[in-house]
Design a protein around this motif. Structure first.
Motif, PDB file in Angstrom:
ATOM      1  N   GLU A 132       1.764   4.613  15.049  1.00 65.57           N
ATOM      2  CA  GLU A 132       1.410   4.226  13.680  1.00 65.57           C
ATOM      3  C   GLU A 132       2.659   3.979  12.847  1.00 65.57           C
ATOM      4  OE1 GLU A 132      -1.124   7.283  12.186  1.00 65.57           O
ATOM      5  OE2 GLU A 132      -2.810   6.690  13.449  1.00 65.57           O
ATOM      6  N   GLN A 133       3.690   4.814  13.020  1.00 64.62           N
ATOM      7  CA  GLN A 133       4.935   4.624  12.278  1.00 64.62           C
ATOM      8  C   GLN A 133       5.610   3.332  12.695  1.00 64.62           C
ATOM      9  OE1 GLN A 133       7.098   8.214  13.091  1.00 64.62           O
ATOM     10  NE2 GLN A 133       6.142   9.335  11.415  1.00 64.62           N
ATOM     11  N   THR A 134       5.579   3.030  13.994  1.00 65.46           N
ATOM     12  CA  THR A 134       6.169   1.785  14.482  1.00 65.46           C
ATOM     13  C   THR A 134       5.417   0.591  13.902  1.00 65.46           C
ATOM     14  OG1 THR A 134       6.833   2.879  16.522  1.00 65.46           O
ATOM     15  CG2 THR A 134       6.771   0.487  16.550  1.00 65.46           C
ATOM     16  N   ALA A 135       4.091   0.683  13.858  1.00 70.63           N
ATOM     17  CA  ALA A 135       3.285  -0.409  13.303  1.00 70.63           C
ATOM     18  C   ALA A 135       3.570  -0.597  11.826  1.00 70.63           C
ATOM     19  CB  ALA A 135       1.801  -0.132  13.523  1.00 70.63           C
ATOM     20  N   LYS A 136       3.826   0.481  11.090  1.00 66.54           N
ATOM     21  CA  LYS A 136       4.126   0.377   9.665  1.00 66.54           C
ATOM     22  C   LYS A 136       5.448  -0.333   9.424  1.00 66.54           C
ATOM     23  CE  LYS A 136       1.556   4.415   8.115  1.00 66.54           C
ATOM     24  NZ  LYS A 136       1.635   5.753   7.528  1.00 66.54           N
ATOM     25  N   GLN A 137       6.348  -0.280  10.379  1.00 60.55           N
ATOM     26  CA  GLN A 137       7.660  -0.889  10.218  1.00 60.55           C
ATOM     27  C   GLN A 137       7.703  -2.319  10.742  1.00 60.55           C
ATOM     28  OE1 GLN A 137      10.145   1.863  12.305  1.00 60.55           O
ATOM     29  NE2 GLN A 137       9.997   3.421  10.724  1.00 60.55           N
ATOM     30  N   ASP A 138       6.730  -2.730  11.524  1.00 57.96           N
ATOM     31  CA  ASP A 138       6.717  -4.050  12.131  1.00 57.96           C
ATOM     32  C   ASP A 138       6.360  -5.105  11.086  1.00 57.96           C
ATOM     33  OD1 ASP A 138       6.601  -6.228  13.790  1.00 57.96           O
ATOM     34  OD2 ASP A 138       4.747  -5.630  14.787  1.00 57.96           O
ATOM     35  N   PRO A 139       7.294  -6.021  10.760  1.00 55.71           N
ATOM     36  CA  PRO A 139       7.008  -7.025   9.738  1.00 55.71           C
ATOM     37  C   PRO A 139       5.965  -8.053  10.183  1.00 55.71           C
ATOM     38  CG  PRO A 139       9.144  -7.452  10.735  1.00 55.71           C
ATOM     39  CD  PRO A 139       8.653  -6.143  11.282  1.00 55.71           C
ATOM     40  N   ASP A 140       5.728  -8.167  11.492  1.00 55.80           N
ATOM     41  CA  ASP A 140       4.760  -9.139  11.998  1.00 55.80           C
ATOM     42  C   ASP A 140       3.375  -8.537  12.194  1.00 55.80           C
ATOM     43  OD1 ASP A 140       6.659 -11.180  12.055  1.00 55.80           O
ATOM     44  OD2 ASP A 140       7.369 -10.556  14.027  1.00 55.80           O
ATOM     45  N   ALA A 141       3.216  -7.256  11.881  1.00 55.24           N
ATOM     46  CA  ALA A 141       1.906  -6.612  12.021  1.00 55.24           C
ATOM     47  C   ALA A 141       0.952  -7.147  10.958  1.00 55.24           C
ATOM     48  CB  ALA A 141       2.043  -5.101  11.893  1.00 55.24           C
ATOM     49  N   MET A 142      -0.279  -7.404  11.361  1.00 50.16           N
ATOM     50  CA  MET A 142      -1.281  -7.902  10.417  1.00 50.16           C
ATOM     51  C   MET A 142      -1.836  -6.746   9.586  1.00 50.16           C
ATOM     52  SD  MET A 142      -1.549 -11.151  10.615  1.00 50.16           S
ATOM     53  CE  MET A 142      -3.097 -11.563   9.882  1.00 50.16           C
ATOM     54  N   VAL A 143      -1.946  -6.986   8.280  1.00 43.65           N
ATOM     55  CA  VAL A 143      -2.494  -5.997   7.356  1.00 43.65           C
ATOM     56  C   VAL A 143      -3.577  -6.697   6.545  1.00 43.65           C
ATOM     57  CG1 VAL A 143      -1.994  -4.504   5.402  1.00 43.65           C
ATOM     58  CG2 VAL A 143      -0.295  -4.789   7.209  1.00 43.65           C
ATOM     59  N   CYS A 144      -4.754  -6.091   6.519  1.00 48.51           N
ATOM     60  CA  CYS A 144      -5.865  -6.644   5.750  1.00 48.51           C
ATOM     61  C   CYS A 144      -6.071  -5.797   4.502  1.00 48.51           C
ATOM     62  CB  CYS A 144      -7.137  -6.669   6.574  1.00 48.51           C
ATOM     63  SG  CYS A 144      -7.015  -7.784   7.988  1.00 48.51           S
ATOM     64  N   LYS A 145      -6.261  -6.461   3.376  1.00 50.66           N
ATOM     65  CA  LYS A 145      -6.494  -5.786   2.103  1.00 50.66           C
ATOM     66  C   LYS A 145      -7.747  -6.363   1.467  1.00 50.66           C
ATOM     67  CE  LYS A 145      -1.624  -4.925   1.108  1.00 50.66           C
ATOM     68  NZ  LYS A 145      -0.563  -5.030   0.100  1.00 50.66           N
ATOM     69  N   THR A 146      -8.461  -5.512   0.751  1.00 45.80           N
ATOM     70  CA  THR A 146      -9.634  -5.945   0.001  1.00 45.80           C
ATOM     71  C   THR A 146      -9.200  -6.146  -1.447  1.00 45.80           C
ATOM     72  OG1 THR A 146     -11.038  -4.676   1.485  1.00 45.80           O
ATOM     73  CG2 THR A 146     -11.994  -5.372  -0.610  1.00 45.80           C
ATOM     74  N   LEU A 147      -9.323  -7.374  -1.931  1.00 47.02           N
ATOM     75  CA  LEU A 147      -8.848  -7.729  -3.263  1.00 47.02           C
ATOM     76  C   LEU A 147     -10.017  -8.008  -4.196  1.00 47.02           C
ATOM     77  CD1 LEU A 147      -6.072 -10.213  -2.120  1.00 47.02           C
ATOM     78  CD2 LEU A 147      -5.810  -7.791  -2.657  1.00 47.02           C
ATOM     79  N   GLU A 148      -9.866  -7.597  -5.442  1.00 41.24           N
ATOM     80  CA  GLU A 148     -10.878  -7.895  -6.456  1.00 41.24           C
ATOM     81  C   GLU A 148     -10.713  -9.340  -6.913  1.00 41.24           C
ATOM     82  OE1 GLU A 148     -10.962  -5.120  -9.669  1.00 41.24           O
ATOM     83  OE2 GLU A 148     -10.850  -3.403  -8.326  1.00 41.24           O
ATOM     84  N   VAL A 149     -11.821 -10.015  -7.111  1.00 44.12           N
ATOM     85  CA  VAL A 149     -11.815 -11.403  -7.547  1.00 44.12           C
ATOM     86  C   VAL A 149     -12.321 -11.443  -8.978  1.00 44.12           C
ATOM     87  CG1 VAL A 149     -12.721 -13.709  -7.106  1.00 44.12           C
ATOM     88  CG2 VAL A 149     -12.264 -12.161  -5.195  1.00 44.12           C
TER      89      VAL A 149
END
Length: 103
Positions: free
Chosen positions: A32-49
């Protein structure tokens, strides 16, 4: 003494399972720590519209999220001191023209 042997075996198995579980938890935490540091890791966020009750899910790489945040901060830092002339159609001023005249 018939019950002593199964209790001993159960205790022995439980004791050996603890280090394995700890090793597995440590390995998961490290990944998990390695994934947090990987700039190419995909991150999904839920945004308010704005204007909608339904949020929108957006997925980008960590690098893209960082770039978009930096761009938004730069835009918000530069906007307050700028005047935008509107003669029917609003256009942004060139970066070097804080006067608002566009000349």
């Amino acid at each position: 003494m018939k019950f002593a042997t199964p209790v001993f075996v159960t205790a022995l198995l439980a004791a050996s399972a603890v280090p394995a579980a700890a090793q597995q938890a440590a390995a998961q935490q490290k990944s998990e720590q390695t994934a947090k540091q990987d700039p190419d890791a995909m991150v999904c966020k839920t945004l308010e519209v704005t204007g909608s009750r339904f949020p929108k899910k957006q997925c980008h790489t960590r690098e893209d999220w960082a770039r978009m945040e930096s761009d938004a901060k730069t835009l918000m830092r530069d906007v307050p001191g700028r005047v935008m002339p509107c003669d029917g159609e609003c256009v942004p001023l060139p970066p070097g023209d804080p006067s608002g005249h566009g000349h």
